[in-house]
Design a protein around this motif. Structure first.
Motif, PDB file in Angstrom:
ATOM      1  N   LEU A 121      35.936  25.494  43.184  1.00 32.84           N
ATOM      2  CA  LEU A 121      35.386  26.845  43.029  1.00 32.84           C
ATOM      3  C   LEU A 121      36.520  27.863  42.933  1.00 32.84           C
ATOM      4  O   LEU A 121      36.506  28.748  42.071  1.00 32.84           O
ATOM      5  N   GLY A 122      37.493  27.743  43.825  1.00 35.84           N
ATOM      6  CA  GLY A 122      38.597  28.692  43.848  1.00 35.84           C
ATOM      7  C   GLY A 122      39.401  28.693  42.565  1.00 35.84           C
ATOM      8  O   GLY A 122      39.772  29.754  42.059  1.00 35.84           O
ATOM      9  N   GLU A 123      39.675  27.514  42.033  1.00 34.35           N
ATOM     10  CA  GLU A 123      40.447  27.431  40.793  1.00 34.35           C
ATOM     11  C   GLU A 123      39.716  28.139  39.660  1.00 34.35           C
ATOM     12  O   GLU A 123      40.319  28.870  38.871  1.00 34.35           O
ATOM     13  N   PHE A 124      38.405  27.947  39.595  1.00 39.17           N
ATOM     14  CA  PHE A 124      37.615  28.594  38.549  1.00 39.17           C
ATOM     15  C   PHE A 124      37.651  30.120  38.705  1.00 39.17           C
ATOM     16  O   PHE A 124      37.817  30.851  37.731  1.00 39.17           O
ATOM     17  N   LEU A 125      37.496  30.589  39.950  1.00 36.75           N
ATOM     18  CA  LEU A 125      37.466  32.030  40.179  1.00 36.75           C
ATOM     19  C   LEU A 125      38.817  32.673  39.882  1.00 36.75           C
ATOM     20  O   LEU A 125      38.870  33.814  39.409  1.00 36.75           O
ATOM     21  N   VAL A 126      39.900  31.976  40.141  1.00 35.95           N
ATOM     22  CA  VAL A 126      41.222  32.506  39.840  1.00 35.95           C
ATOM     23  C   VAL A 126      41.394  32.669  38.336  1.00 35.95           C
ATOM     24  O   VAL A 126      41.979  33.647  37.852  1.00 35.95           O
ATOM     25  N   VAL A 127      40.846  31.714  37.577  1.00 34.83           N
ATOM     26  CA  VAL A 127      40.955  31.772  36.120  1.00 34.83           C
ATOM     27  C   VAL A 127      39.990  32.799  35.534  1.00 34.83           C
ATOM     28  O   VAL A 127      40.364  33.625  34.701  1.00 34.83           O
ATOM     29  N   MET A 128      38.728  32.736  35.980  1.00 32.22           N
ATOM     30  CA  MET A 128      37.690  33.583  35.384  1.00 32.22           C
ATOM     31  C   MET A 128      37.510  34.914  36.108  1.00 32.22           C
ATOM     32  O   MET A 128      37.061  35.894  35.509  1.00 32.22           O
ATOM     33  N   GLY A 129      37.842  34.947  37.415  1.00 30.10           N
ATOM     34  CA  GLY A 129      37.641  36.179  38.179  1.00 30.10           C
ATOM     35  C   GLY A 129      38.442  37.332  37.637  1.00 30.10           C
ATOM     36  O   GLY A 129      37.991  38.481  37.639  1.00 30.10           O
ATOM     37  N   ILE A 130      39.663  37.044  37.143  1.00 28.54           N
ATOM     38  CA  ILE A 130      40.508  38.121  36.625  1.00 28.54           C
ATOM     39  C   ILE A 130      39.961  38.693  35.317  1.00 28.54           C
ATOM     40  O   ILE A 130      40.424  39.742  34.852  1.00 28.54           O
ATOM     41  N   LYS A 131      38.983  38.016  34.734  1.00 23.79           N
ATOM     42  CA  LYS A 131      38.375  38.520  33.503  1.00 23.79           C
ATOM     43  C   LYS A 131      37.134  39.367  33.769  1.00 23.79           C
ATOM     44  O   LYS A 131      36.526  39.895  32.840  1.00 23.79           O
ATOM     45  N   THR A 132      36.776  39.476  35.053  1.00 23.66           N
ATOM     46  CA  THR A 132      35.598  40.265  35.412  1.00 23.66           C
ATOM     47  C   THR A 132      35.842  41.740  35.130  1.00 23.66           C
ATOM     48  O   THR A 132      36.901  42.286  35.451  1.00 23.66           O
ATOM     49  N   ARG A 133      34.862  42.388  34.532  1.00 22.35           N
ATOM     50  CA  ARG A 133      34.979  43.813  34.242  1.00 22.35           C
ATOM     51  C   ARG A 133      34.733  44.604  35.528  1.00 22.35           C
ATOM     52  O   ARG A 133      33.673  44.514  36.138  1.00 22.35           O
ATOM     53  N   LEU A 134      35.724  45.376  35.936  1.00 27.84           N
ATOM     54  CA  LEU A 134      35.615  46.137  37.171  1.00 27.84           C
ATOM     55  C   LEU A 134      34.926  47.474  36.943  1.00 27.84           C
ATOM     56  O   LEU A 134      35.023  48.068  35.869  1.00 27.84           O
ATOM     57  N   ASN A 135      34.238  47.950  37.986  1.00 24.33           N
ATOM     58  CA  ASN A 135      33.567  49.245  37.894  1.00 24.33           C
ATOM     59  C   ASN A 135      34.583  50.363  37.658  1.00 24.33           C
ATOM     60  O   ASN A 135      34.282  51.364  37.015  1.00 24.33           O
ATOM     61  N   SER A 136      35.787  50.203  38.204  1.00 20.99           N
ATOM     62  CA  SER A 136      36.819  51.233  38.088  1.00 20.99           C
ATOM     63  C   SER A 136      37.513  51.224  36.737  1.00 20.99           C
ATOM     64  O   SER A 136      38.235  52.161  36.400  1.00 20.99           O
ATOM     65  N   GLY A 137      37.317  50.134  35.979  1.00 18.95           N
ATOM     66  CA  GLY A 137      38.016  50.007  34.707  1.00 18.95           C
ATOM     67  C   GLY A 137      39.357  49.311  34.838  1.00 18.95           C
ATOM     68  O   GLY A 137      39.998  48.995  33.826  1.00 18.95           O
ATOM     69  N   ASP A 138      39.822  49.092  36.091  1.00 17.02           N
ATOM     70  CA  ASP A 138      41.083  48.389  36.306  1.00 17.02           C
ATOM     71  C   ASP A 138      40.910  46.895  36.070  1.00 17.02           C
ATOM     72  O   ASP A 138      39.797  46.397  35.890  1.00 17.02           O
ATOM     73  N   LYS A 139      42.028  46.177  36.113  1.00 19.46           N
ATOM     74  CA  LYS A 139      42.003  44.735  35.942  1.00 19.46           C
ATOM     75  C   LYS A 139      42.375  44.042  37.247  1.00 19.46           C
ATOM     76  O   LYS A 139      43.253  44.496  37.975  1.00 19.46           O
ATOM     77  N   LEU A 140      41.694  42.958  37.532  1.00 18.71           N
ATOM     78  CA  LEU A 140      42.046  42.148  38.682  1.00 18.71           C
ATOM     79  C   LEU A 140      43.293  41.342  38.369  1.00 18.71           C
ATOM     80  O   LEU A 140      43.579  41.035  37.216  1.00 18.71           O
ATOM     81  N   THR A 141      44.015  40.987  39.395  1.00 18.22           N
ATOM     82  CA  THR A 141      45.170  40.123  39.230  1.00 18.22           C
ATOM     83  C   THR A 141      44.891  38.779  39.892  1.00 18.22           C
ATOM     84  O   THR A 141      43.992  38.664  40.727  1.00 18.22           O
ATOM     85  N   ARG A 142      45.672  37.800  39.514  1.00 14.17           N
ATOM     86  CA  ARG A 142      45.528  36.485  40.127  1.00 14.17           C
ATOM     87  C   ARG A 142      45.708  36.574  41.640  1.00 14.17           C
ATOM     88  O   ARG A 142      44.968  35.973  42.405  1.00 14.17           O
ATOM     89  N   GLU A 143      46.687  37.376  42.061  1.00 16.09           N
ATOM     90  CA  GLU A 143      46.987  37.471  43.489  1.00 16.09           C
ATOM     91  C   GLU A 143      45.855  38.150  44.255  1.00 16.09           C
ATOM     92  O   GLU A 143      45.533  37.774  45.391  1.00 16.09           O
ATOM     93  N   SER A 144      45.209  39.158  43.656  1.00 19.45           N
ATOM     94  CA  SER A 144      44.117  39.843  44.350  1.00 19.45           C
ATOM     95  C   SER A 144      42.923  38.903  44.535  1.00 19.45           C
ATOM     96  O   SER A 144      42.275  38.913  45.586  1.00 19.45           O
TER      97      SER A 144
END
Length: 447
Positions: free
Chosen positions: A356-379
């Protein structure tokens, strides 16, 4: 208590708190002792059915209070509260502790503090602020899909003085334990409110009407001496609400002599849902099984997912805001993702959590944030550490190394969909050093 004049908290909060700590240090062991229970019987007599109704109401109220505290605390922790709390100065933390106590006093439960002689500023500041976090952790429930039927209790000074379930003869001690834990939960809740800059509660107003209806003289005497006049009206209203809500279960014992056991059995009304917005018929995440203990951040994740059945996961941005992640446009991925997610969150299986974690690290950073910012792998990784523990960093790394020769971005979740075997992260392959060396070289070239 009534004969002792304490400083006013408005004029000098530190002096007021110090006076309370000194008073509670002497009163707590005495009030929770067997001697005090004997004196209570001498003073008030044997408990009547009305007293047992008070006991039932308090039991029910404390269960609800701890549920609400868990919601508030776990959402705050998922947003990074623990790190922020430990990073604050001792003076800042102390001021929030004082404010928490003051707000309990404003709410009308100040007298309960005489049962909390071990809850001091020094104990809360222990280990540079961890004392408060440890106390908060005592009351965090492992599941928020239903209300608890037995409240959590914090023993005094490590003594095993939880609510007596096996011995039901000492109802006075049982009520004192409920009072003690009610105060601690209010204090924790109001301290979190202070941290979040929420306004103070409104002072409890005395009832202008007679509170003697439906209550026998013994019950009036014990409630007023135990909870104080300012809380008397609320206690009475709680009893009436219990009678209304619990009727389907109470009628099973109606006409029979009430005991502490039957009082507890009918304390919690049949639950359609624990949260006003939670539909238990559509729960995504069930109870943890096999003795698995969820972290507070994971309890919060399960709660949010159960509130929003259409969402696959929630990721937090740098401000701590929750952002919705869904694979609804890729149903072939969404189905296995949810299966892995649900197993990870209910069993804590190390390999499944890593998948699960590996998938979220890959796909989570592609999630569109409400703020318009981008997620990072580390976050994303930091969030997973909060939810599943520090070991997930290494386990995800193991999966990434093993599958690095596959298509870039390929994860073990996709491998599962393709019928490939998933690596057990608890046992490294025999050629691990070679794989790790090649991984680091190719990673350097790709970067």
């Amino acid at each position: 208590m009534d004969d002792i004049r304490l400083p006013e908290y408005e004029a000098n909060p530190l002096a007021w708190n110090s006076a309370w700590e000194n008073l509670a240090a002497s009163e707590t062991p005495y009030t929770l002792s067997s001697t005090q229970s004997v004196l209570a019987v001498h003073r008030y007599g044997e408990p009547t059915e009305s007293i047992l109704k008070v006991y039932r109401g308090y039991w029910r109220y404390l269960c609800r209070l701890q549920y609400d505290l868990t919601v508030k605390a776990t959402l705050a922790i998922a947003k990074g509260f623990e790190g922020q709390w430990l990073a604050a100065t001792p003076t800042v933390r102390r001021n929030h502790h004082l404010e928490g106590h003051i707000r309990v006093a404003i709410a009308g439960f100040e007298s309960f503090r005489e049962l909390c002689g071990d809850i001091t500023l020094a104990s809360l500041e222990r280990n540079s602020g961890k004392g408060f976090l440890e106390l908060l952790g005592v009351y965090i429930l492992n599941d928020l899909s239903t209300l608890p039927t037995t409240p959590v209790t914090f023993p005094y000074n490590g003594m095993s003085q939880g609510i007596p379930l096996s011995s039901d003869i000492d109802i006075w001690h049982a009520l004192a334990v409920l009072d003690r834990n009610m105060y601690i939960c209010f204090f924790l809740d109001y301290t979190l409110n202070s941290w979040a800059n929420a306004p103070r509660p409104r002072p409890k107003a005395l009832s202008k009407t007679s509170a003697s209806e439906d209550l026998d003289p013994q019950m009036m005497k014990i409630i007023k001496s135990t909870v104080g006049r300012s809380s008397f009206k609320e206690a009475k209203q709680e009893l009436r609400q219990c009678q209304k809500d619990d009727w389907p279960r109470h009628k099973q014992v109606c006409g029979k002599k009430m005991t502490p056991q039957t009082a507890r059995n009918i304390a919690i009304a049949p639950q359609k849902n624990a949260s006003e917005n939670l539909d238990i018929s559509q729960l995504q995440i069930g109870l943890a099984i096999g003795g698995y203990k969820r972290s507070p951040a994971l309890v919060s994740q399960a709660y949010l997912l159960n509130l929003h059945p259409d969402i696959d996961y929630f990721v937090t941005d740098s401000s701590g805001e929750f952002n919705k992640m869904t694979m609804k446009d890729a149903p072939s991925i969404q189905k296995p993702l949810r299966a892995v997610r649900d197993k990870a969150m209910t069993t804590g299986d190390r390999t499944v959590v890593a998948v699960l974690g590996e998938f979220l690290v890959v796909m989570g950073i592609k999630t569109r944030l409400n703020s318009g910012d981008k997620l990072t792998r580390e976050s994303v990784m930091n969030q997973l550490v909060l939810e599943y523990g520090e070991g997930i960093r290494k386990d995800i790394h193991v999966l990434e190394v093993i599958s690095y020769n596959d298509t870039p971005g390929m994860t073990q979740l996709v491998n599962m969909m393709m019928g490939k075997e998933v690596c057990d992260v608890s046992a490294l392959p025999t050629n691990w050093e070679t794989l790790e060396s090649n991984f680091q070289k190719r990673k350097t070239l790709r970067n």
